[in-house]
Design a protein around this motif. Structure first.
Motif, PDB file in Angstrom:
ATOM      1  N   PRO A  16       0.829  -1.196   0.000  1.00  0.00           N
ATOM      2  CA  PRO A  16       0.000   0.000   0.000  1.00  0.00           C
ATOM      3  C   PRO A  16       0.871   1.255   0.000  1.00  0.00           C
ATOM      4  O   PRO A  16       1.871   1.319   0.702  1.00  0.00           O
ATOM      5  CB  PRO A  16      -0.793  -0.105   1.298  1.00  0.00           C
ATOM      6  N   ARG A  17       0.468   2.223  -0.779  1.00  0.00           N
ATOM      7  CA  ARG A  17       1.223   3.468  -0.834  1.00  0.00           C
ATOM      8  C   ARG A  17       0.679   4.475   0.160  1.00  0.00           C
ATOM      9  O   ARG A  17       1.320   5.465   0.443  1.00  0.00           O
ATOM     10  CB  ARG A  17       1.167   4.023  -2.244  1.00  0.00           C
ATOM     11  N   VAL A  18      -0.532   4.220   0.670  1.00  0.00           N
ATOM     12  CA  VAL A  18      -1.160   5.134   1.622  1.00  0.00           C
ATOM     13  C   VAL A  18      -1.637   4.342   2.831  1.00  0.00           C
ATOM     14  O   VAL A  18      -2.143   3.229   2.694  1.00  0.00           O
ATOM     15  CB  VAL A  18      -2.354   5.872   0.970  1.00  0.00           C
ATOM     16  N   THR A  19      -1.460   4.942   3.993  1.00  0.00           N
ATOM     17  CA  THR A  19      -2.009   4.375   5.216  1.00  0.00           C
ATOM     18  C   THR A  19      -2.985   5.389   5.805  1.00  0.00           C
ATOM     19  O   THR A  19      -2.645   6.556   5.975  1.00  0.00           O
ATOM     20  CB  THR A  19      -0.905   4.068   6.248  1.00  0.00           C
ATOM     21  N   ALA A  20      -4.199   4.934   6.081  1.00  0.00           N
ATOM     22  CA  ALA A  20      -5.195   5.767   6.748  1.00  0.00           C
ATOM     23  C   ALA A  20      -5.006   5.571   8.249  1.00  0.00           C
ATOM     24  O   ALA A  20      -5.055   4.449   8.737  1.00  0.00           O
ATOM     25  CB  ALA A  20      -6.598   5.360   6.325  1.00  0.00           C
ATOM     26  N   GLN A  47       1.404   9.931  25.547  1.00  0.00           N
ATOM     27  CA  GLN A  47       2.072  10.312  24.300  1.00  0.00           C
ATOM     28  C   GLN A  47       3.122   9.301  23.871  1.00  0.00           C
ATOM     29  O   GLN A  47       3.236   8.992  22.685  1.00  0.00           O
ATOM     30  CB  GLN A  47       2.748  11.685  24.452  1.00  0.00           C
ATOM     31  N   GLU A  48       3.872   8.800  24.819  1.00  0.00           N
ATOM     32  CA  GLU A  48       4.932   7.842  24.489  1.00  0.00           C
ATOM     33  C   GLU A  48       4.346   6.580  23.860  1.00  0.00           C
ATOM     34  O   GLU A  48       4.837   6.095  22.841  1.00  0.00           O
ATOM     35  CB  GLU A  48       5.742   7.494  25.736  1.00  0.00           C
ATOM     36  N   ALA A  49       3.288   6.060  24.443  1.00  0.00           N
ATOM     37  CA  ALA A  49       2.639   4.864  23.888  1.00  0.00           C
ATOM     38  C   ALA A  49       2.014   5.175  22.529  1.00  0.00           C
ATOM     39  O   ALA A  49       2.086   4.362  21.604  1.00  0.00           O
ATOM     40  CB  ALA A  49       1.577   4.346  24.854  1.00  0.00           C
ATOM     41  N   PHE A  50       1.409   6.352  22.401  1.00  0.00           N
ATOM     42  CA  PHE A  50       0.782   6.760  21.147  1.00  0.00           C
ATOM     43  C   PHE A  50       1.807   6.800  20.019  1.00  0.00           C
ATOM     44  O   PHE A  50       1.619   6.191  18.972  1.00  0.00           O
ATOM     45  CB  PHE A  50       0.121   8.135  21.316  1.00  0.00           C
ATOM     46  N   PHE A  51       2.916   7.510  20.247  1.00  0.00           N
ATOM     47  CA  PHE A  51       3.932   7.612  19.200  1.00  0.00           C
ATOM     48  C   PHE A  51       4.678   6.293  19.000  1.00  0.00           C
ATOM     49  O   PHE A  51       5.122   5.998  17.892  1.00  0.00           O
ATOM     50  CB  PHE A  51       4.893   8.767  19.478  1.00  0.00           C
ATOM     51  N   GLY A  52       4.779   5.484  20.041  1.00  0.00           N
ATOM     52  CA  GLY A  52       5.357   4.145  19.894  1.00  0.00           C
ATOM     53  C   GLY A  52       4.509   3.292  18.968  1.00  0.00           C
ATOM     54  O   GLY A  52       5.025   2.575  18.100  1.00  0.00           O
ATOM     55  N   ALA A  53       3.192   3.376  19.119  1.00  0.00           N
ATOM     56  CA  ALA A  53       2.278   2.636  18.246  1.00  0.00           C
ATOM     57  C   ALA A  53       2.369   3.168  16.810  1.00  0.00           C
ATOM     58  O   ALA A  53       2.313   2.394  15.849  1.00  0.00           O
ATOM     59  CB  ALA A  53       0.846   2.736  18.758  1.00  0.00           C
ATOM     60  N   ALA A  54       2.542   4.476  16.664  1.00  0.00           N
ATOM     61  CA  ALA A  54       2.692   5.065  15.326  1.00  0.00           C
ATOM     62  C   ALA A  54       3.972   4.558  14.667  1.00  0.00           C
ATOM     63  O   ALA A  54       3.970   4.213  13.482  1.00  0.00           O
ATOM     64  CB  ALA A  54       2.695   6.592  15.421  1.00  0.00           C
ATOM     65  N   GLU A  56       5.508   1.751  15.334  1.00  0.00           N
ATOM     66  CA  GLU A  56       5.302   0.328  15.057  1.00  0.00           C
ATOM     67  C   GLU A  56       4.478   0.121  13.777  1.00  0.00           C
ATOM     68  O   GLU A  56       4.717  -0.814  13.020  1.00  0.00           O
ATOM     69  CB  GLU A  56       4.575  -0.323  16.243  1.00  0.00           C
ATOM     70  N   ALA A  57       3.552   1.033  13.527  1.00  0.00           N
ATOM     71  CA  ALA A  57       2.714   0.943  12.327  1.00  0.00           C
ATOM     72  C   ALA A  57       3.424   1.504  11.092  1.00  0.00           C
ATOM     73  O   ALA A  57       2.905   1.413   9.987  1.00  0.00           O
ATOM     74  CB  ALA A  57       1.403   1.693  12.551  1.00  0.00           C
ATOM     75  N   VAL A  61      -4.996   2.015  10.169  1.00  0.00           N
ATOM     76  CA  VAL A  61      -4.422   1.892  11.510  1.00  0.00           C
ATOM     77  C   VAL A  61      -5.185   2.813  12.448  1.00  0.00           C
ATOM     78  O   VAL A  61      -5.498   3.950  12.088  1.00  0.00           O
ATOM     79  CB  VAL A  61      -2.931   2.320  11.497  1.00  0.00           C
ATOM     80  N   VAL A  62      -5.473   2.332  13.644  1.00  0.00           N
ATOM     81  CA  VAL A  62      -6.067   3.175  14.678  1.00  0.00           C
ATOM     82  C   VAL A  62      -4.997   3.420  15.738  1.00  0.00           C
ATOM     83  O   VAL A  62      -4.440   2.473  16.297  1.00  0.00           O
ATOM     84  CB  VAL A  62      -7.302   2.509  15.320  1.00  0.00           C
ATOM     85  N   LEU A  63      -4.711   4.691  15.982  1.00  0.00           N
ATOM     86  CA  LEU A  63      -3.802   5.069  17.068  1.00  0.00           C
ATOM     87  C   LEU A  63      -4.673   5.585  18.200  1.00  0.00           C
ATOM     88  O   LEU A  63      -5.318   6.628  18.081  1.00  0.00           O
ATOM     89  CB  LEU A  63      -2.809   6.147  16.598  1.00  0.00           C
ATOM     90  N   ASP A  64      -4.709   4.832  19.279  1.00  0.00           N
ATOM     91  CA  ASP A  64      -5.599   5.125  20.397  1.00  0.00           C
ATOM     92  C   ASP A  64      -4.897   6.005  21.438  1.00  0.00           C
ATOM     93  O   ASP A  64      -3.871   5.627  21.999  1.00  0.00           O
ATOM     94  CB  ASP A  64      -6.054   3.813  21.041  1.00  0.00           C
TER      95      ASP A  64
END
Length: 148
Positions: A39-43, A85-92, A94-95, A76-79
């Motif tokens: 995929p060239r785009v991630t939502a 913030q650390e967990a949020f950006f860590g998940a980002a 990872e994705a 991808v859902v970033l919760d």
């Protein structure tokens, strides 16, 4: 007696060489197919349970997805419900969308967005917000896909 042995060895060596010659060609084909399918785009849905904008946007994103607007697009859902913030950006990270999400949100995480990230350029090329209909969201996703 030497001739049959020589022919046997030559056949084995040439056969092995042919197999090795085809391997890079096959590997190139696999790589090309992976690039086509990647995929060239991630939502990226920036979401939180307590976010009123998310509660409006999420059903419209779901309707757009059900209509096929996200075909060939990673989702991808970033919760951010826990406000970590650390967990949020860590998940980002990872994705695979960390740099684009960080650059777009800067130091302040705002929820209630669907960010459309160009995977090649690692940048946000579009977004959807709560005021958009499922059809408008589908259009934004299509535009982002064509732009990347």
């Amino acid at each position: 007696m030497i001739k049959p042995i020589f022919l046997l060895i030559a056949t084995i060596v040439l056969g092995a060489g042919a197999a090795f010659a085809e391997e890079p060609k096959s590997a190139m084909k696999d790589k090309a197919m992976a690039e086509i399918k990647a995929p060239r785009v991630t939502a990226v849905m920036v979401y939180a349970d307590w976010c009123s904008s998310c509660k409006i946007l999420d059903p419209n994103v779901t309707k757009a997805k059900e209509a096929g607007a996200f075909e060939g697009i990673d989702y991808v859902v970033l919760d951010y419900t826990s406000r970590d913030q650390e967990a949020f950006f860590g998940a980002a990270d990872e994705a695979g969308v960390g740099p684009a999400v960080r650059a777009h949100l800067a130091d302040e995480i705002k929820t209630g967005w669907l960010l459309l990230v160009d995977n090649d350029d690692a940048r946000v090329v579009g977004k959807a917000v709560k005021s958009m209909s499922p059809e408008e969201i589908a259009g934004a996703v299509k535009s982002a896909s064509l732009a990347s």
